[in-house]
Design a protein around this motif. Sequence first.
Motif, mmCIF file in Angstrom:
data_model
loop_
_atom_site.group_PDB
_atom_site.id
_atom_site.type_symbol
_atom_site.label_atom_id
_atom_site.label_comp_id
_atom_site.label_asym_id
_atom_site.label_seq_id
_atom_site.Cartn_x
_atom_site.Cartn_y
_atom_site.Cartn_z
ATOM 1 N N VAL A 289 16.915 24.026 37.603
ATOM 2 C CA VAL A 289 17.658 23.081 38.439
ATOM 3 C C VAL A 289 18.762 22.412 37.631
ATOM 4 N N LEU A 290 18.437 21.984 36.404
ATOM 5 C CA LEU A 290 19.434 21.326 35.568
ATOM 6 C C LEU A 290 20.584 22.276 35.248
ATOM 7 N N ASP A 291 20.267 23.529 34.919
ATOM 8 C CA ASP A 291 21.324 24.505 34.656
ATOM 9 C C ASP A 291 22.245 24.632 35.865
ATOM 10 N N GLY A 292 21.655 24.643 37.049
ATOM 11 C CA GLY A 292 22.457 24.730 38.271
ATOM 12 C C GLY A 292 23.339 23.512 38.457
ATOM 13 N N LEU A 293 22.813 22.316 38.158
ATOM 14 C CA LEU A 293 23.605 21.087 38.293
ATOM 15 C C LEU A 293 24.783 21.086 37.329
ATOM 16 N N LEU A 294 24.538 21.575 36.111
ATOM 17 C CA LEU A 294 25.598 21.581 35.117
ATOM 18 C C LEU A 294 26.718 22.539 35.508
ATOM 19 N N ARG A 295 26.391 23.593 36.229
ATOM 20 C CA ARG A 295 27.399 24.574 36.635
ATOM 21 C C ARG A 295 28.029 24.235 37.984
ATOM 22 N N MET A 296 27.451 23.288 38.683
ATOM 23 C CA MET A 296 27.925 22.961 40.027
ATOM 24 C C MET A 296 29.302 22.302 39.976
ATOM 25 N N GLU A 297 30.197 22.775 40.823
ATOM 26 C CA GLU A 297 31.493 22.124 40.957
ATOM 27 C C GLU A 297 31.329 20.843 41.765
ATOM 28 N N GLY A 298 32.142 19.833 41.447
ATOM 29 C CA GLY A 298 32.050 18.560 42.149
ATOM 30 C C GLY A 298 32.381 18.697 43.629
ATOM 31 N N LYS A 299 31.604 18.031 44.465
ATOM 32 C CA LYS A 299 31.852 18.102 45.909
ATOM 33 C C LYS A 299 32.268 16.755 46.479
ATOM 34 N N PHE A 300 32.617 15.796 45.598
ATOM 35 C CA PHE A 300 33.050 14.486 46.050
ATOM 36 C C PHE A 300 34.379 14.120 45.395
ATOM 37 N N ASP A 301 35.162 13.350 46.112
ATOM 38 C CA ASP A 301 36.353 12.721 45.555
ATOM 39 C C ASP A 301 36.020 11.245 45.391
ATOM 40 N N ILE A 302 36.091 10.712 44.153
ATOM 41 C CA ILE A 302 35.656 9.340 43.907
ATOM 42 C C ILE A 302 36.815 8.506 43.381
ATOM 43 N N ALA A 303 36.718 7.167 43.568
ATOM 44 C CA ALA A 303 37.751 6.249 43.109
ATOM 45 C C ALA A 303 37.117 4.928 42.715
ATOM 46 N N ASN A 304 37.626 4.351 41.617
ATOM 47 C CA ASN A 304 37.174 3.050 41.151
ATOM 48 C C ASN A 304 37.848 1.963 41.985
ATOM 49 N N LEU A 305 37.077 0.947 42.413
ATOM 50 C CA LEU A 305 37.605 -0.088 43.289
ATOM 51 C C LEU A 305 38.338 -1.175 42.506
ATOM 52 N N SER A 306 39.343 -1.766 43.133
ATOM 53 C CA SER A 306 40.116 -2.822 42.488
ATOM 54 C C SER A 306 39.305 -4.099 42.322
ATOM 55 N N ILE A 307 38.236 -4.252 43.074
ATOM 56 C CA ILE A 307 37.421 -5.462 43.027
ATOM 57 C C ILE A 307 36.597 -5.549 41.750
ATOM 58 N N ASN A 308 36.460 -4.465 41.033
ATOM 59 C CA ASN A 308 35.618 -4.462 39.835
ATOM 60 C C ASN A 308 36.200 -5.348 38.740
ATOM 61 N N SER A 309 35.299 -5.965 37.975
ATOM 62 C CA SER A 309 35.699 -6.852 36.889
ATOM 63 C C SER A 309 35.147 -6.317 35.577
ATOM 64 N N LYS A 310 35.315 -7.111 34.507
ATOM 65 C CA LYS A 310 34.757 -6.708 33.216
ATOM 66 C C LYS A 310 33.237 -6.862 33.204
ATOM 67 N N TYR A 311 32.693 -7.521 34.232
ATOM 68 C CA TYR A 311 31.253 -7.693 34.337
ATOM 69 C C TYR A 311 30.665 -6.616 35.241
ATOM 70 N N SER A 312 29.512 -6.871 35.779
ATOM 71 C CA SER A 312 28.795 -5.846 36.542
ATOM 72 C C SER A 312 28.943 -6.078 38.042
ATOM 73 N N GLU A 313 29.370 -5.028 38.750
ATOM 74 C CA GLU A 313 29.390 -5.011 40.221
ATOM 75 C C GLU A 313 28.589 -3.804 40.693
ATOM 76 N N PHE A 314 27.722 -4.011 41.673
ATOM 77 C CA PHE A 314 26.894 -2.907 42.155
ATOM 78 C C PHE A 314 26.268 -3.295 43.498
ATOM 79 N N SER A 315 25.442 -2.413 44.041
ATOM 80 C CA SER A 315 24.694 -2.618 45.294
ATOM 81 C C SER A 315 25.572 -3.036 46.467
ATOM 82 N N PRO A 316 26.584 -2.237 46.817
ATOM 83 C CA PRO A 316 27.349 -2.528 48.035
ATOM 84 C C PRO A 316 26.488 -2.276 49.275
#
Length: 811
Positions: free
Chosen positions: A299-326
């Motif tokens: 399974v791990l070998d398959g994950l490592l070879r898997m092409e990404g299926k998501f387009d992701i972006a970092n949000l402007s609301i993030n700070s130097k501290y921790s933001e999570f659990s939307p």
Amino acid sequence: MRSVLNFIFLVFVLSAHAQNFGDGIETEFPQEKGYDANTLAFNEEEDKKEFQKAAEAIPVPYRAFNKIENIENGYYVISGTFSKDKNLKSQVRKLNKKGFNAGYFQNPETQLYYVYLNHYDSWRDALNDCSSKFDGKYDDQVWVLKILDGDTESMDDMETIAVEDVTYDMLDASKTENPESKTKLVKRADEYFDKMWYAEAARLYEQALSKGEKSYSYDVLKKAGDAHYFNTDMENAYKWYNILYTKYESNMGSDYLFKYAHSLKGIGNYKRSKRLLKLYNRKLVGEEVAKQTKQNEIVLDGLLRMEGKFDIANLSINSKYSEFSPMYYGGDQMVFASAKDSSIFNTRKYKWNNQPYLDLFVAKVNEETQDFKDALKFSKKINTKYHEASVAFSPDNETMYFTRNNYGKKLKRDKNGINHLKIYRSRKVNDEWLEAEEVSFNSDAYSTGHPALSPDGKQLYFVSDMPGSIGETDIFVVDVLENGSFSSPRNLGPEINTEHKEMFPFINDKKLYFSSDGHVGLGGLDVFEVAFDDEAGFLEVRNVGKPVNSKKDDFSFIVDEETQKGYFASNRSGGKGDDDIYSFKTLHVEEIPTSINAISGVVTELITGDIMPNALVELLDENNIKLKEMETDENGNFIFEDLDADTRYVLKTTKGSYFDDTRESATKENEIVNVDVSMRKLNDMIAVEDGIKKLKTEMIHFNFDKSFIRKDAALELDKLVAVMNDSPNMVIKIESHTDSRGDAVYNKYLSDKRAKSTRDYIIAQGIDPKRIESAIGYGEERLINECDGSVRCTEEEHYLNRRSEFIIVNM
């Protein structure tokens, strides 16, 4: 994910800290002045003092036992203590090959086994060898054991420096230090560590370890790694776990192998991580690696070879501290947790990671860009001076559940001084949230957190380490009853929960999503999905793949199944701070490559399970024509890619003094098929039974009433031929036997034909006839059990008598 670990896992990871880190294998000699330890020598007082002085100068620990039956008196340099005798003989053999006169014995009082390097009549000789590290042949730590003569000495006469009877094969065989030998710096670091002020503790441990290798004790290395691990700083955790593994590999318990393996994932070293996870499984289930472990590698070998299926972006609301659990709130808003510094004057800092405490914030969502804007504190009735995070809302947005420290007028702690987490519920009246009340299934003795509501609001999922948990933290569910009360919590079971951490559940109409470090993943925490069926319940757990999952921690995943857009949090590199919230949208199926046809595996030694790098693996077609070949890598892995789907292949593996291994396999459409290979040394076939040296093969089978060599018998005889070729002076004799059924005269005739047929086959493979002294059939004359026709026997008992034996006459 440091703030998350700091708060959300505040107690979910604390079982590791509540244990006594003082358990150990051996203690060092105290160095303070005035310590009187007259020990381990002869009856003469001066000799005792000389021994003490010499031992302190090295230093080396020591202790004494009363006389043990069949064990000589004197001094033993002990290299290891074990609770079981498994593999001790092989350890002793390895030591003897290095020039030691090693052995082992059991103390009947403790039932523990002691492996020693050498036995001495004189303590001077023993200490000389310890001081020189046996002329550089042995670098690991040792201690000296004196076996007392019970007739002339007693334990009361021997004031010994104690060496704890803690064994290397216990779950956490960690070394203790003499508390008096700890520096003030380490003592202060330990105090911070015990308070779970990990950021401060890590800084002080780093200072202590900067003094060089002399400061590299087991306990300090372990805690330095832990202080970074619990703040999910995997690079620095790896740094110290790697040194810990290098210096104290034999002492590391399974939990530290697991942490080390996860830190390796955290720096992207997946191959070595897989090897460590194999060792981890052997610690838990013995030398036979679980079949599931092998499947996990695929399974791990398959994950490592898997092409990404998501387009992701970092949000402007993030700070130097921790933001999570939307979490979705209303139609166009999002509530999330943040440790951003919003105070005007003083910021109260959480000592775990020196960040401000977490609060809940609410922000508007730009539907087109998925970004957050205009973030404000959520509610003064909900946010307190301690942590709040991980919120869930009812379908009508009139009820909310969230996680908070167990907090009344002040923090509440259990009997071990731990402040647990609790789930609180608040209701909205006239657009204002009321004071929150804790839910009925909370407890001061364990933690609950990470609430998630089903779309209809009738089930509340949450995370806990309550009694009945399978692992460190499990996902549970309760029914939300019409009167607002709850049913008893139900564990989601071993298909979802592992022995490690499952957390951050999110459920919609189609799937349950959660994060885990117990299922096969790419880093610390990975996001997983599991579909459910009204009749079958939850189906197979699947990793959502890259780039949502990375080599770091990825968690608090939420998604709108219709738009296939959503959010998650991660502490991956390239973010703005500690934990950042990322938006994602799922790519179209046509953008994702789908063709994977491959055969992979790992080559190991059959008896020991050791990996075998540089073994040659050939890929043949069904006509034995070679198509490809490769050598296994440093971890014994191989893979043949870009193969035809649904096609049969032959794998032939060769290496030095091992039997060739040949096996068939077939590819499957868009899958990586696993074919693991176990190779056997040629000399492993040589065994001694009742003082007679024999070549041991699998049973040589013949067809009924026939004597020709079948294909399966030929494979076994080929192994025998390989051993004889490897030992050119070996001479054997062949004996063939039958069971007692049938006519005795005919049985002898048939067995003799089979013996000679076997001889002829071996000669036909190139063995000189002079090397087969005889080939004789004995029929039923030499039965190995009582099945002579006078008693009723099972088919299995008769089967034992039908055998061919290959007795070694000369080597």
